[in-house]
Design a protein around this motif. Structure first.
Motif, PDB file in Angstrom:
ATOM      1  N   ALA A  14       1.062  -0.765   0.079  1.00 48.72           N
ATOM      2  CA  ALA A  14       0.030   0.075  -0.030  1.00 48.72           C
ATOM      3  C   ALA A  14       0.939   1.340  -0.599  1.00 48.72           C
ATOM      4  N   GLY A  15       0.412   2.154  -1.050  1.00 44.47           N
ATOM      5  CA  GLY A  15       1.372   3.348  -0.495  1.00 44.47           C
ATOM      6  C   GLY A  15       2.139   3.353  -2.040  1.00 44.47           C
ATOM      7  N   GLY A  16       2.462   2.468  -2.558  1.00 46.96           N
ATOM      8  CA  GLY A  16       3.669   2.020  -3.827  1.00 46.96           C
ATOM      9  C   GLY A  16       2.997   1.982  -4.815  1.00 46.96           C
ATOM     10  N   SER A  17       3.468   2.259  -5.909  1.00 50.39           N
ATOM     11  CA  SER A  17       3.121   2.729  -7.478  1.00 50.39           C
ATOM     12  C   SER A  17       3.500   1.431  -8.694  1.00 50.39           C
ATOM     13  N   LEU A  18       2.644   1.317  -9.342  1.00 49.34           N
ATOM     14  CA  LEU A  18       2.890   0.627 -10.527  1.00 49.34           C
ATOM     15  C   LEU A  18       2.574   1.278 -12.703  1.00 49.34           C
ATOM     16  N   SER A  75      -0.190   2.248 -24.333  1.00 50.22           N
ATOM     17  CA  SER A  75      -1.177   3.073 -23.712  1.00 50.22           C
ATOM     18  C   SER A  75      -0.172   2.276 -22.631  1.00 50.22           C
ATOM     19  N   TYR A  76      -0.536   3.922 -21.332  1.00 52.97           N
ATOM     20  CA  TYR A  76       0.102   2.821 -20.267  1.00 52.97           C
ATOM     21  C   TYR A  76      -0.580   3.844 -18.703  1.00 52.97           C
ATOM     22  N   LEU A  77      -1.120   2.531 -18.019  1.00 52.20           N
ATOM     23  CA  LEU A  77      -1.339   3.608 -16.328  1.00 52.20           C
ATOM     24  C   LEU A  77      -0.867   3.313 -15.349  1.00 52.20           C
ATOM     25  N   GLN A  78       0.143   4.791 -14.982  1.00 55.58           N
ATOM     26  CA  GLN A  78       0.690   4.983 -14.354  1.00 55.58           C
ATOM     27  C   GLN A  78      -0.351   4.471 -13.088  1.00 55.58           C
ATOM     28  N   MET A  79      -0.412   3.651 -11.680  1.00 55.12           N
ATOM     29  CA  MET A  79      -0.694   4.101 -10.825  1.00 55.12           C
ATOM     30  C   MET A  79       0.126   4.451  -8.960  1.00 55.12           C
ATOM     31  N   ASN A  80      -0.287   5.461  -9.086  1.00 51.31           N
ATOM     32  CA  ASN A  80       0.186   5.734  -7.364  1.00 51.31           C
ATOM     33  C   ASN A  80      -0.216   6.618  -6.308  1.00 51.31           C
ATOM     34  N   ASN A  81      -0.016   5.621  -5.610  1.00 49.85           N
ATOM     35  CA  ASN A  81      -0.101   5.692  -3.643  1.00 49.85           C
ATOM     36  C   ASN A  81      -1.342   5.291  -4.186  1.00 49.85           C
ATOM     37  N   LEU A  82      -1.389   3.367  -4.284  1.00 44.90           N
ATOM     38  CA  LEU A  82      -2.100   1.992  -4.344  1.00 44.90           C
ATOM     39  C   LEU A  82      -2.760   1.560  -3.254  1.00 44.90           C
ATOM     40  N   SER A  83      -3.706   1.330  -2.968  1.00 44.89           N
ATOM     41  CA  SER A  83      -4.420   0.624  -1.576  1.00 44.89           C
ATOM     42  C   SER A  83      -4.878  -0.767  -2.406  1.00 44.89           C
ATOM     43  N   PRO A  84      -5.067  -1.398  -1.126  1.00 49.15           N
ATOM     44  CA  PRO A  84      -5.324  -3.022  -0.621  1.00 49.15           C
ATOM     45  C   PRO A  84      -7.168  -2.749  -1.945  1.00 49.15           C
ATOM     46  N   GLU A  85      -8.107  -1.521  -1.735  1.00 48.88           N
ATOM     47  CA  GLU A  85      -8.702  -1.602  -2.719  1.00 48.88           C
ATOM     48  C   GLU A  85      -8.828  -1.921  -4.160  1.00 48.88           C
ATOM     49  N   ASP A  86      -7.492  -1.742  -4.504  1.00 49.34           N
ATOM     50  CA  ASP A  86      -6.849  -1.331  -5.978  1.00 49.34           C
ATOM     51  C   ASP A  86      -6.096  -2.418  -6.677  1.00 49.34           C
ATOM     52  N   THR A  87      -6.843  -3.266  -5.768  1.00 48.01           N
ATOM     53  CA  THR A  87      -6.435  -4.882  -6.558  1.00 48.01           C
ATOM     54  C   THR A  87      -6.856  -5.625  -6.724  1.00 48.01           C
ATOM     55  N   ALA A  88      -7.084  -6.062  -7.813  1.00 47.67           N
ATOM     56  CA  ALA A  88      -8.200  -6.763  -9.674  1.00 47.67           C
ATOM     57  C   ALA A  88      -7.295  -6.539 -10.281  1.00 47.67           C
ATOM     58  N   VAL A  89      -7.771  -7.793 -11.407  1.00 44.18           N
ATOM     59  CA  VAL A  89      -6.983  -7.717 -12.493  1.00 44.18           C
ATOM     60  C   VAL A  89      -7.084  -6.837 -13.797  1.00 44.18           C
ATOM     61  N   GLN A 108      -5.800 -10.073 -21.790  1.00 46.40           N
ATOM     62  CA  GLN A 108      -6.136 -10.925 -20.761  1.00 46.40           C
ATOM     63  C   GLN A 108      -5.852 -10.795 -19.474  1.00 46.40           C
ATOM     64  N   GLY A 109      -5.565  -9.719 -19.528  1.00 45.63           N
ATOM     65  CA  GLY A 109      -5.303  -9.124 -18.648  1.00 45.63           C
ATOM     66  C   GLY A 109      -4.186  -9.099 -17.537  1.00 45.63           C
ATOM     67  N   THR A 110      -4.216  -8.264 -16.389  1.00 47.09           N
ATOM     68  CA  THR A 110      -2.791  -8.022 -15.872  1.00 47.09           C
ATOM     69  C   THR A 110      -3.432  -8.106 -14.632  1.00 47.09           C
ATOM     70  N   GLN A 111      -2.989  -9.510 -13.222  1.00 49.84           N
ATOM     71  CA  GLN A 111      -3.315  -8.958 -11.908  1.00 49.84           C
ATOM     72  C   GLN A 111      -2.300  -7.679 -11.023  1.00 49.84           C
ATOM     73  N   VAL A 112      -3.162  -7.166 -10.731  1.00 49.34           N
ATOM     74  CA  VAL A 112      -2.676  -6.419  -9.654  1.00 49.34           C
ATOM     75  C   VAL A 112      -2.428  -6.570  -7.711  1.00 49.34           C
ATOM     76  N   THR A 113      -1.995  -6.355  -7.578  1.00 44.42           N
ATOM     77  CA  THR A 113      -1.999  -6.782  -5.937  1.00 44.42           C
ATOM     78  C   THR A 113      -1.115  -5.759  -4.732  1.00 44.42           C
ATOM     79  N   VAL A 114      -2.346  -5.331  -3.751  1.00 44.28           N
ATOM     80  CA  VAL A 114      -2.203  -4.396  -3.239  1.00 44.28           C
ATOM     81  C   VAL A 114      -2.033  -4.810  -1.980  1.00 44.28           C
ATOM     82  N   SER A 115      -0.935  -4.683  -1.061  1.00 44.36           N
ATOM     83  CA  SER A 115      -1.620  -5.533   0.134  1.00 44.36           C
ATOM     84  C   SER A 115      -0.915  -4.332   1.246  1.00 44.36           C
ATOM     85  N   SER A 116      -1.486  -4.723   2.408  1.00 48.55           N
ATOM     86  CA  SER A 116      -1.782  -3.467   3.744  1.00 48.55           C
ATOM     87  C   SER A 116      -0.585  -4.005   4.108  1.00 48.55           C
TER      88      SER A 116
END
Length: 116
Positions: A14-18, A75-89, A108-116
């Motif tokens: 949590a708080g990190g970026s992808l 295309s890019y999706l810069q994701m900052n200040n991630l929270s567990p609620e952002d966890t999804a494919v 096909q999707g890419t998995q994003v998992t945000v740990s608390s």
């Protein structure tokens, strides 16, 4: 043959970026609108038009940034200040406009998992 490939997902605290990438081939990318969706809430996260106009879900405004590189067909999706609620494919949708028709292509999707 059209291909849409997402990449860049992973596990982050949590708080990190992808930064997610969506690479498309077999289409005229510059004539395509791009949308990023996430499956957990069937939510449209962000879009970018052929002209570069962007829109965001309220839940990600100020934290996520969508962009496109028409030279790299990506295309890019810069994701900052991630929270567990952002966890999804996360899925990329490429909406291509050709000969008066609209074509939708999905990766096909890419998995994003945000740990608390």
């Amino acid at each position: 043959q059209v291909q849409v490939v997402e990449s860049g997902g992973g596990l982050v605290q949590a708080g990190g970026s992808l930064r997610l990438s969506c690479a498309a081939s077999g289409i005229t990318f510059s004539r395509s609108a791009i949308g990023w969706y996430r499956q957990a809430r069937r939510e449209l996260v962000a879009t970018i038009s052929t002209g570069g106009t962007t829109n965001y879900a309220n839940s990600v405004k100020g934290r996520f940034t969508i962009s496109r590189d028409n030279v790299k067909n990506t295309s890019y999706l810069q994701m900052n200040n991630l929270s567990p609620e952002d966890t999804a494919v996360y899925y990329c949708n490429v909406r291509s406009f050709s000969d008066g028709q609209v074509y939708n292509y999905w990766g096909q999707g890419t998995q994003v998992t945000v740990s608390s």
